[in-house]
Design a protein around this motif. Structure first.
Motif, PDB file in Angstrom:
ATOM      1  N   UNK A 353      41.093   6.181 -42.442  1.00  0.00           N
ATOM      2  CA  UNK A 353      41.041   7.511 -41.829  1.00  0.00           C
ATOM      3  C   UNK A 353      39.841   8.300 -42.342  1.00  0.00           C
ATOM      4  N   UNK A 354      39.501   8.138 -43.620  1.00  0.00           N
ATOM      5  CA  UNK A 354      38.344   8.835 -44.182  1.00  0.00           C
ATOM      6  C   UNK A 354      37.072   8.443 -43.435  1.00  0.00           C
ATOM      7  N   UNK A 355      36.858   7.148 -43.241  1.00  0.00           N
ATOM      8  CA  UNK A 355      35.673   6.674 -42.519  1.00  0.00           C
ATOM      9  C   UNK A 355      35.694   7.148 -41.068  1.00  0.00           C
ATOM     10  N   UNK A 356      36.856   7.066 -40.433  1.00  0.00           N
ATOM     11  CA  UNK A 356      36.991   7.477 -39.035  1.00  0.00           C
ATOM     12  C   UNK A 356      36.663   8.954 -38.856  1.00  0.00           C
ATOM     13  N   UNK A 357      37.060   9.771 -39.810  1.00  0.00           N
ATOM     14  CA  UNK A 357      36.778  11.201 -39.712  1.00  0.00           C
ATOM     15  C   UNK A 357      35.328  11.546 -39.984  1.00  0.00           C
ATOM     16  N   UNK A 358      34.716  10.883 -40.967  1.00  0.00           N
ATOM     17  CA  UNK A 358      33.352  11.233 -41.360  1.00  0.00           C
ATOM     18  C   UNK A 358      32.319  10.767 -40.348  1.00  0.00           C
ATOM     19  N   UNK A 359      32.471   9.582 -39.815  1.00  0.00           N
ATOM     20  CA  UNK A 359      31.417   8.950 -39.009  1.00  0.00           C
ATOM     21  C   UNK A 359      30.899   9.802 -37.851  1.00  0.00           C
ATOM     22  N   UNK A 360      31.761  10.476 -37.066  1.00  0.00           N
ATOM     23  CA  UNK A 360      31.217  11.218 -35.924  1.00  0.00           C
ATOM     24  C   UNK A 360      30.674  12.607 -36.246  1.00  0.00           C
ATOM     25  N   UNK A 361      30.817  13.079 -37.460  1.00  0.00           N
ATOM     26  CA  UNK A 361      30.440  14.460 -37.785  1.00  0.00           C
ATOM     27  C   UNK A 361      28.969  14.757 -37.483  1.00  0.00           C
TER      28      UNK A 361
END
Length: 454
Positions: A353-361
């Motif tokens: 979830x951490x990677x999923x949240x950060x990537x599109x920022x």
């Protein structure tokens, strides 16, 4: 030690100075969580106050970065030492010593006549925080000895205080800086440290430590190793090549000396058997790497909201509230998720979830509404990683080394934050893409190396 065999553990601080030996687990959890929230709050809150500090002293970016790095550097350097002090003197004494040090350093920073003195103050605050975190976790573990089935839930709440402090730091500090000043921010956190100390005084059990002498050579070698590594990461680009080479030599020498000292010591601070335990060491690396991914994103976005979207410090803090929302969701659900999935699988979920949240920022940073969902997902991911890594560190702790094991996890977290401030923060928005890659590395390490931690 075989990878599949968990180290033998025993309850920390098993002797008490005065009755009653047990205190209400709920009250102890609340008191230690308040202290934890306060010291973590400043990890992110300092960043939101940095533009105001820069204006006051006309400081350059390097000096400003050291205001933030001073806190995280000291936090990272001394948390392992704090864990060793817990094992030696008892968690309650170390907890209050940490709050006292934090208070004095906060007041020094508030009265600073120059930016260099602010940095000294934040370094002292980090030292105090490094005593609070491992002692808080040891106290929580001690009072849950009679109800071990509730320990994952308690660690989840305490970890929620970690995550919540990081998320609301920009909100609280941004509001204070906007309404009053950055100096009053330091006065406020000093007052809160005193208040939380008074709340904890009648609640926290009076515990003795293990009585063994401190491994001072091992402590010194580790402090030099962590401090030099962080300094090199922070200023390598500004240093001449011989200076970089010298620092690398110091790091290697400190690492060699640490191994030599621990191998020969009869009472090593961090026994090499603990480091040879693959799940424990892999968990420590995950703590550093995952924390770096989260805090790099938080630091960069905190400044981008002000510099690129024109928000005030207070509004930028409000804009980061979705992170806090995600943290709260994770804190409330962590015990149930860990109970249902197991600690390792919950850690994998948090990392993903951490990677999923950060990537599109970076792709959505031009307009705030598009950031809300990624921030919530990032907050949930981080909110799951903190309790699962904390629980994993304790699950693999050697007998009598629970304080040090807590220090490794807490120190790794702050070391990751310090490295993020030193290496990814200066990159600006591209640093968030790098943070997503770092988060993916953390996920891979969890999947491959962190086992038998339930």
């Amino acid at each position: 030690m075989a990878e599949g065999t968990a180290p033998t553990t025993s309850p920390p601080d098993t002797r008490a100075d005065v009755a009653p030996r047990r205190r209400s687990p709920g009250l102890v959890l609340a008191s230690t969580s308040l202290g934890t929230l306060l010291v973590i709050l400043l990890t992110s809150g300092l960043n939101i106050a940095s533009p105001a500090i820069r204006t006051t002293f006309a400081a350059d970016q390097s000096a400003l970065a050291w205001v933030l790095s001073g806190y995280t550097l000291a936090f990272a350097m001394f948390t392992l030492a704090g864990g060793a002090l817990v094992d030696r003197f008892g968690a309650r004494r170390v907890f209050f010593a940490g709050l006292g040090t934090f208070t004095a350093a906060s007041l020094a920073a508030a009265a600073a006549p120059a930016v260099e003195v602010v940095t000294i103050g934040t370094f002292g605050q980090g030292l105090g925080a490094a005593l609070v975190l491992p002692s808080a976790l040891s106290l929580i573990q001690f009072v849950h000895q009679d109800v071990p089935e509730k320990l994952p839930w308690a660690i989840g709440i305490w970890a929620g205080a970690n995550a919540l402090g990081a998320a609301i730091g920009p909100v609280i500090c941004g509001a204070v800086v906007s309404v009053a000043s950055w100096r009053f921010m330091f006065v406020l956190v000093a007052a809160l440290a005193v208040l939380f100390g008074l709340i904890g005084r009648p609640v926290l059990p009076r515990l003795q430590g293990g009585g063994h002498r401190l491994d001072l050579p091992g402590l010194a070698a580790m402090i030099v190793l962590l401090g030099t590594a962080t300094f090199l990461a922070h200023d390598w680009a500004a240093l001449p090549l011989p200076g970089v080479a010298l620092l690398i030599v110091i790091i290697v020498a400190a690492g060699w000396l640490f191994v030599r000292v621990e191998r020969r010591s009869t009472t090593p601070m961090l026994p090499l058997a603990q480091l040879r335990d693959v799940p424990f060491s892999a968990n420590a690396v995950v703590t550093v790497v995952g924390t770096g991914a989260f805090f790099a994103t938080l630091y960069i976005l905190s400044q981008a909201l002000q510099d690129e979207l024109g928000m005030s410090a207070f509004i930028a803090g409000i804009a980061l509230l979705p992170l806090a929302g995600g943290n709260i969701i994770a804190a409330l659900a962590a015990g149930r998720i860990i109970g249902g999935l197991g600690n390792r699988n919950a850690m994998i979920l948090g990392s993903a979830l951490l990677v999923t949240g950060i990537a599109p920022i970076p792709l959505l940073s031009g307009s705030y509404p598009g950031l809300v969902a990624p921030l919530i997902i990032t907050g949930i991911g981080w909110g799951l990683m903190v309790p699962t890594t904390s629980h994993a560190g304790l699950a693999r702790a050697l007998k009598g080394k629970e304080g040090v094991a807590s220090g490794v996890t807490a120190g790794g977290r702050e070391f990751g934050a310090a490295l993020a401030a030193a290496t990814l923060f200066p990159l600006g928005m591209p640093g968030i893409l790098a943070a997503a890659a770092v988060g993916a590395l953390s996920l891979a390490i969890v999947a491959l190396g962190v086992r038998h931690v339930d």
